[in-house]
Design a protein around this motif. Sequence first.
Motif, PDB file in Angstrom:
ATOM      1  N   LEU A 119      18.806  -6.165  -4.209  1.00  7.94           N
ATOM      2  CA  LEU A 119      17.897  -5.309  -3.449  1.00  7.94           C
ATOM      3  C   LEU A 119      18.482  -3.919  -3.225  1.00  7.94           C
ATOM      4  O   LEU A 119      19.701  -3.726  -3.262  1.00  7.94           O
ATOM      5  CB  LEU A 119      17.583  -5.963  -2.098  1.00  7.94           C
ATOM      6  CG  LEU A 119      16.935  -7.343  -2.166  1.00  7.94           C
ATOM      7  CD1 LEU A 119      16.777  -7.928  -0.769  1.00  7.94           C
ATOM      8  CD2 LEU A 119      15.593  -7.281  -2.883  1.00  7.94           C
ATOM      9  N   SER A 120      17.590  -2.982  -2.959  1.00  8.21           N
ATOM     10  CA  SER A 120      18.017  -1.627  -2.630  1.00  8.21           C
ATOM     11  C   SER A 120      18.508  -1.586  -1.184  1.00  8.21           C
ATOM     12  O   SER A 120      18.260  -2.502  -0.394  1.00  8.21           O
ATOM     13  CB  SER A 120      16.861  -0.639  -2.829  1.00  8.21           C
ATOM     14  OG  SER A 120      16.446  -0.604  -4.180  1.00  8.21           O
ATOM     15  N   ASN A 134       0.809  -1.223   0.000  1.00 14.33           N
ATOM     16  CA  ASN A 134       0.000   0.000   0.000  1.00 14.33           C
ATOM     17  C   ASN A 134       0.841   1.270   0.000  1.00 14.33           C
ATOM     18  O   ASN A 134       0.330   2.348   0.288  1.00 14.33           O
ATOM     19  CB  ASN A 134      -0.953  -0.002   1.197  1.00 14.33           C
ATOM     20  CG  ASN A 134      -2.148  -0.899   0.969  1.00 14.33           C
ATOM     21  OD1 ASN A 134      -3.085  -0.549   0.260  1.00 14.33           O
ATOM     22  ND2 ASN A 134      -2.102  -2.104   1.554  1.00 14.33           N
ATOM     23  N   CYS A 135       2.132   1.142  -0.334  1.00 14.00           N
ATOM     24  CA  CYS A 135       2.982   2.334  -0.445  1.00 14.00           C
ATOM     25  C   CYS A 135       4.063   2.072  -1.481  1.00 14.00           C
ATOM     26  O   CYS A 135       3.985   1.097  -2.240  1.00 14.00           O
ATOM     27  CB  CYS A 135       3.579   2.705   0.917  1.00 14.00           C
ATOM     28  SG  CYS A 135       4.742   1.498   1.568  1.00 14.00           S
ATOM     29  N   ASP A 136       5.088   2.916  -1.522  1.00 12.27           N
ATOM     30  CA  ASP A 136       6.108   2.815  -2.572  1.00 12.27           C
ATOM     31  C   ASP A 136       7.276   1.915  -2.220  1.00 12.27           C
ATOM     32  O   ASP A 136       8.045   1.523  -3.102  1.00 12.27           O
ATOM     33  CB  ASP A 136       6.648   4.215  -2.907  1.00 12.27           C
ATOM     34  CG  ASP A 136       5.589   5.102  -3.540  1.00 12.27           C
ATOM     35  OD1 ASP A 136       5.028   4.686  -4.560  1.00 12.27           O
ATOM     36  OD2 ASP A 136       5.326   6.189  -3.000  1.00 12.27           O
ATOM     37  N   GLY A 137       7.443   1.616  -0.934  1.00 14.39           N
ATOM     38  CA  GLY A 137       8.577   0.780  -0.569  1.00 14.39           C
ATOM     39  C   GLY A 137       8.604   0.502   0.914  1.00 14.39           C
ATOM     40  O   GLY A 137       7.944   1.175   1.709  1.00 14.39           O
ATOM     41  N   ILE A 138       9.377  -0.507   1.297  1.00 16.15           N
ATOM     42  CA  ILE A 138       9.545  -0.859   2.700  1.00 16.15           C
ATOM     43  C   ILE A 138      11.022  -0.775   3.071  1.00 16.15           C
ATOM     44  O   ILE A 138      11.899  -1.184   2.302  1.00 16.15           O
ATOM     45  CB  ILE A 138       8.994  -2.275   3.008  1.00 16.15           C
ATOM     46  CG1 ILE A 138       9.006  -2.532   4.516  1.00 16.15           C
ATOM     47  CG2 ILE A 138       9.742  -3.351   2.249  1.00 16.15           C
ATOM     48  CD1 ILE A 138       8.241  -3.783   4.930  1.00 16.15           C
ATOM     49  N   ARG A 160      13.224  -3.789  -6.207  1.00 15.13           N
ATOM     50  CA  ARG A 160      14.015  -2.613  -5.830  1.00 15.13           C
ATOM     51  C   ARG A 160      13.267  -1.736  -4.828  1.00 15.13           C
ATOM     52  O   ARG A 160      13.848  -0.821  -4.244  1.00 15.13           O
ATOM     53  CB  ARG A 160      14.368  -1.795  -7.070  1.00 15.13           C
ATOM     54  CG  ARG A 160      15.197  -2.574  -8.095  1.00 15.13           C
ATOM     55  CD  ARG A 160      15.484  -1.734  -9.314  1.00 15.13           C
ATOM     56  NE  ARG A 160      14.246  -1.182  -9.865  1.00 15.13           N
ATOM     57  CZ  ARG A 160      14.182  -0.031 -10.530  1.00 15.13           C
ATOM     58  NH1 ARG A 160      15.268   0.683 -10.722  1.00 15.13           N
ATOM     59  NH2 ARG A 160      13.026   0.393 -11.011  1.00 15.13           N
ATOM     60  N   ASP A 161      11.978  -1.997  -4.624  1.00 16.12           N
ATOM     61  CA  ASP A 161      11.206  -1.253  -3.632  1.00 16.12           C
ATOM     62  C   ASP A 161      11.474  -1.739  -2.208  1.00 16.12           C
ATOM     63  O   ASP A 161      10.915  -1.210  -1.252  1.00 16.12           O
ATOM     64  CB  ASP A 161       9.711  -1.354  -3.931  1.00 16.12           C
ATOM     65  CG  ASP A 161       9.341  -0.684  -5.252  1.00 16.12           C
ATOM     66  OD1 ASP A 161      10.116   0.171  -5.710  1.00 16.12           O
ATOM     67  OD2 ASP A 161       8.289  -1.038  -5.811  1.00 16.12           O
ATOM     68  N   ILE A 162      12.307  -2.769  -2.081  1.00 15.00           N
ATOM     69  CA  ILE A 162      12.727  -3.255  -0.761  1.00 15.00           C
ATOM     70  C   ILE A 162      14.060  -2.585  -0.418  1.00 15.00           C
ATOM     71  O   ILE A 162      15.077  -2.834  -1.064  1.00 15.00           O
ATOM     72  CB  ILE A 162      12.889  -4.784  -0.740  1.00 15.00           C
ATOM     73  CG1 ILE A 162      11.575  -5.474  -1.134  1.00 15.00           C
ATOM     74  CG2 ILE A 162      13.357  -5.253   0.626  1.00 15.00           C
ATOM     75  CD1 ILE A 162      11.722  -6.978  -1.309  1.00 15.00           C
TER      76      ILE A 162
END
Length: 611
Positions: A294-295, A231-235, A261-263
């Motif tokens: 991963l980011s 429910n958002c752009d990243g964790i 990549r949103d992690i």
Amino acid sequence: METEVAEARPFKNLKELYDNVDNLKLWPPIKELRELADYVYLGYEIDATKLDLEKVDKEKLPRTLLCHDMKGGYLEDRFINGSKSHNSYLFYHWSVVDTFVYFSHHFVTIPPFGWINAAHDHGVKILGTVITEREGIWEPILETLETARRFADALIHVAKFYKFEGWLLNVENVIETSFVNNLLYFMKYLTERIHTEIRGSEIIWYDSITREGKLHWQNELNDKNVDFFLNCDGIYLNYNWTQSKLANSYTLAKSHNRDVRDIYVGLDVWGRGCPGGGGFNSTYALEKIRQEGLSVGIFASGWTHEFFGPKTFHVLENLFWAQLFPYLYVHVPIYDSEVFKTSFCRGNGGCQYRSGEVELEMHVVRGRPIFEKKSFYNLAMQKPQISVPAPYLKFISSRELKHKDDETQSSKEWTEYIYETRRYVIRIYKNIATIDNQSPVADVNFFEFCDQFSYEGGSCLKLITNEPKSYHRLFLIHAEFQQDIQATIVYEETEPVVETEVQNVPILILTNDAGSKSIVPYKSERLNFKWKKCIYLTNMKTVNEISVSFARKCVCYLGEVSLEQRQRHHFAYSEITERGELRLWDSQRTAPSCGYMSAIARPHERHRAAT
């Protein structure tokens, strides 16, 4: 427009936010977020001093988020017009950061003016922080969908008013299970709405509570926190992860058709359970994160200032980032028919210079005027910083020595860490860093930050050329002009002038997709007793890289570098050909107008990047 407020402030509670959201105080003009090219450069290629750098689609590579955490925030950086505390913490490795989070432990943290401007000028998004660390704060927010929307709308309004790109949501307290669905609704509404209001905006969720509302850090993406992620752009994952947890996170994101990549995997520079223990061994964790594609979310890199103090900050900061650089990616700011100009000022200085002259402040003491140098700290005054790290500061060896605790005379042992680079030997004992030059200094080119004098601002860049066949790589940009380019370099050479056929003026090297050109000055002039100015002319219209070289060994201080569109008039310009010839061109011709001077160009028959 006049400034109505002297400093940036957070909102400490919900009432304070709602009482002020419709009457926010104006700041001076805030810079727009600079656009970036759709490609990046690989840090390990630059670290390996590769000549022809590969452009890589940035959408294929993981990202880097940096979360500021400096003694609770809102220190000297809170002042809109800066302060005199020139030894305060600052940041200048913007080229390898995609998103910067300004962090404090106040309820709603608004990034200060100087941080927004410095980040935006380098094309870096900047987020504020919403944090709660005790119960009872979220209940009135999540009471109904309407109250949830009201809070989200207030956050969007604040971000839009102060022109930053979004929020990190950090909920470190239990949420009643009955309110979790409304929390998810709030996140979804905030994320979708801010995307329509602010270009490139982001909402990042910190891995803290579970789907049941329990405060339980997961250190991975799993079924207990995936709903927040969706429910958002990243964790932003907590720091106590394992390699298997990272692999699980990757798999789960893929199963939900989310970009892995949103992690953002947490890397705590202070250690605190992070693999590798943080500090100068932060590379260990970053390598593991990148192995999973991963980011990374780097937390509290201000450790180099907060732990060791300001005296050794610049050297230790460069050491820290030099280790990480092989696992980072250099983004490319765009200058579209826009002047590129920098004095290398980092936003601070023991005194302030304008056009090479010290600015003085007048104070009246006992009726008599007293003039003093003006120290300053103001991140809004930071100029474009170099794009590359210091490869010669990469550790080539390290060892540990055990010592008894001299202060307590106890049996407790402390470890002394000894690191060696091609430039320094660094000894770290507790929070004391001793930095010694290598003897003899390696036969490489390198640069150093110089805050002893400046042409404009509070510092300049010291270039040490030990290997004239190499050059100093400085900026990776995308500058494009409608007409031919005119460049200038303001510099000071510390060596005495030697009568020789070889003039040791800076040779400007500009690179684009068609290749590199080594350009000697069209014109040179002395600005004052210290600084000289060289003007360079070329028929290039696009530049991807700015470098500087010299024909012989020297120490040179760069005070200013600029690129701009040439004004139309008749002139000749010069460049060094691949054969090592100095070719002079006429602006109204398409062929060389005269001769060559091979003595200048011979060392540059094939450049090898040294920095």
